[in-house]
Design a protein around this motif. Structure first.
Motif, short mmCIF file in Angstrom:
data_model
loop_
_atom_site.label_atom_id
_atom_site.label_comp_id
_atom_site.label_asym_id
_atom_site.label_seq_id
_atom_site.Cartn_x
_atom_site.Cartn_y
_atom_site.Cartn_z
N PRO A 114 20.70 -7.43 -39.87
CA PRO A 114 21.77 -6.80 -39.07
C PRO A 114 21.57 -6.91 -37.56
N SER A 115 20.34 -7.07 -37.11
CA SER A 115 20.06 -7.18 -35.67
C SER A 115 20.62 -8.47 -35.07
N THR A 116 21.05 -9.41 -35.90
CA THR A 116 21.57 -10.68 -35.39
C THR A 116 23.03 -10.60 -34.96
N ARG A 117 23.70 -9.50 -35.27
CA ARG A 117 25.11 -9.40 -34.89
C ARG A 117 25.25 -9.61 -33.38
N GLY A 118 26.15 -10.52 -33.04
CA GLY A 118 26.36 -10.84 -31.63
C GLY A 118 25.62 -12.07 -31.16
N LYS A 119 24.75 -12.62 -32.01
CA LYS A 119 24.08 -13.86 -31.63
C LYS A 119 24.22 -14.96 -32.69
N VAL A 120 25.00 -14.71 -33.72
CA VAL A 120 25.28 -15.72 -34.75
C VAL A 120 26.74 -16.11 -34.65
N PHE A 121 26.95 -17.41 -34.48
CA PHE A 121 28.30 -17.95 -34.35
C PHE A 121 28.41 -19.26 -35.10
N ARG A 122 29.62 -19.63 -35.46
CA ARG A 122 29.84 -20.94 -36.04
C ARG A 122 29.79 -22.01 -34.95
N LEU A 123 29.36 -23.19 -35.29
CA LEU A 123 29.40 -24.31 -34.35
C LEU A 123 30.85 -24.56 -33.93
N GLY A 124 31.78 -24.32 -34.83
CA GLY A 124 33.20 -24.47 -34.55
C GLY A 124 33.88 -23.19 -34.10
N GLU A 125 33.11 -22.26 -33.57
CA GLU A 125 33.62 -20.94 -33.18
C GLU A 125 34.83 -21.00 -32.26
N TRP A 126 34.77 -21.81 -31.23
CA TRP A 126 35.79 -21.80 -30.19
C TRP A 126 37.12 -22.39 -30.64
N SER A 127 37.07 -23.26 -31.65
CA SER A 127 38.32 -23.81 -32.19
C SER A 127 38.59 -23.30 -33.60
N HIS A 128 37.79 -22.33 -34.03
CA HIS A 128 38.02 -21.62 -35.29
C HIS A 128 37.97 -22.52 -36.52
N PHE A 129 36.88 -23.30 -36.65
CA PHE A 129 36.75 -24.13 -37.85
C PHE A 129 35.34 -24.06 -38.42
N ASP A 130 35.27 -24.27 -39.73
CA ASP A 130 34.01 -24.43 -40.44
C ASP A 130 33.71 -25.92 -40.55
N ILE A 131 32.44 -26.23 -40.78
CA ILE A 131 32.02 -27.61 -41.01
C ILE A 131 31.42 -27.66 -42.41
N PRO A 132 32.16 -28.23 -43.37
CA PRO A 132 31.65 -28.30 -44.74
C PRO A 132 30.40 -29.18 -44.84
N ASP A 133 29.49 -28.78 -45.68
CA ASP A 133 28.25 -29.51 -45.90
C ASP A 133 28.55 -30.83 -46.62
N PRO A 134 28.17 -31.96 -46.03
CA PRO A 134 28.44 -33.25 -46.67
C PRO A 134 27.38 -33.67 -47.70
N TYR A 135 26.35 -32.84 -47.88
CA TYR A 135 25.23 -33.21 -48.76
C TYR A 135 25.71 -33.70 -50.12
N GLN A 136 25.19 -34.84 -50.52
CA GLN A 136 25.46 -35.51 -51.79
C GLN A 136 26.93 -35.93 -51.95
N LYS A 137 27.59 -36.16 -50.82
CA LYS A 137 28.97 -36.64 -50.87
C LYS A 137 29.03 -38.04 -50.28
N GLU A 138 30.21 -38.64 -50.26
CA GLU A 138 30.34 -40.01 -49.78
C GLU A 138 30.37 -40.08 -48.25
N MET A 139 30.24 -41.29 -47.73
CA MET A 139 30.14 -41.52 -46.30
C MET A 139 31.32 -40.92 -45.52
N THR A 140 32.52 -41.00 -46.07
CA THR A 140 33.69 -40.47 -45.35
C THR A 140 33.54 -38.97 -45.09
N VAL A 141 32.90 -38.26 -45.98
CA VAL A 141 32.68 -36.82 -45.80
C VAL A 141 31.65 -36.59 -44.69
#
Length: 129
Positions: A82-109
Motif C-alpha cells: 500500500p505504501s506504493t500508492r502515488g509512485k506506481v503508474f502505467r508506462l502508457g499513463e499519459w495517453s491512457h493505454f495498457d501494453i499487452p505482454d507479447p510473451y510467446q506470441k508472434e512478431m507482429t504482437v
C-alpha cells in the motif's frame, strides 16, 4: 524492451537515474525473448544480457517511480504494498493505454508492443525532464 528504451532515452535527455526491470510473475533468470532482442538490436539497443527477475519489497522501497505495462499490475503492486500508492503508474499513463505482454506470441504482437512502449517512454521522458 521497455527497460532498454527507457535507459537510452533518459541518457540521451541527460536525466540521471537508475532504470531496472522486474516482473510480478517473472521467469527468473530467463533471457529476453529472441524477438524482443531482434527488435531492439534494430534500434541499436542490445538487451541480450537481460535476465528476468522477480519484483520484491526491497526494490519497491528503493524506487521513486514504478512503471508497469498494464493496470492490473499497478493494482497488484498497490494491493501488496500500500505504501506504493502515488509512485506506481502505467508506462502508457499519459495517453491512457495498457501494453499487452507479447510473451510467446508472434512478431507482429512484439512490434505492436514495442510501438506502445516507444510512445510511453517518450511521454515519460517529457514528464521527467
Amino acid at each position: 524492451m521497455a527497460e532498454g528504451l527507457l535507459k537510452q532515452t533518459l541518457a540521451q535527455s541527460a536525466i540521471d537515474c537508475h532504470v531496472s526491470s522486474a516482473g510480478l510473475n517473472a521467469l527468473v533468470g530467463h533471457k529476453a525473448d529472441p524477438m524482443a532482442c531482434q527488435l531492439m538490436m534494430q534500434k541499436g539497443i542490445d538487451i541480450s544480457g537481460h535476465r528476468a527477475c522477480q519484483l520484491n519489497s526491497e526494490m519497491i522501497r528503493k524506487a521513486d517511480l514504478i512503471l508497469v505495462m498494464e493496470a492490473f499490475q499497478k493494482d497488484a503492486i498497490e494491493k501488496n504494498e500500500p505504501s506504493t500508492r502515488g509512485k506506481v503508474f502505467r508506462l502508457g499513463e499519459w495517453s491512457h493505454f495498457d501494453i499487452p505482454d507479447p510473451y510467446q506470441k508472434e512478431m507482429t504482437v512484439f512490434e505492436a508492443a514495442l510501438a506502445l512502449i516507444e510512445q510511453g517512454v517518450a511521454e515519460w521522458a517529457k514528464k521527467l525532464h
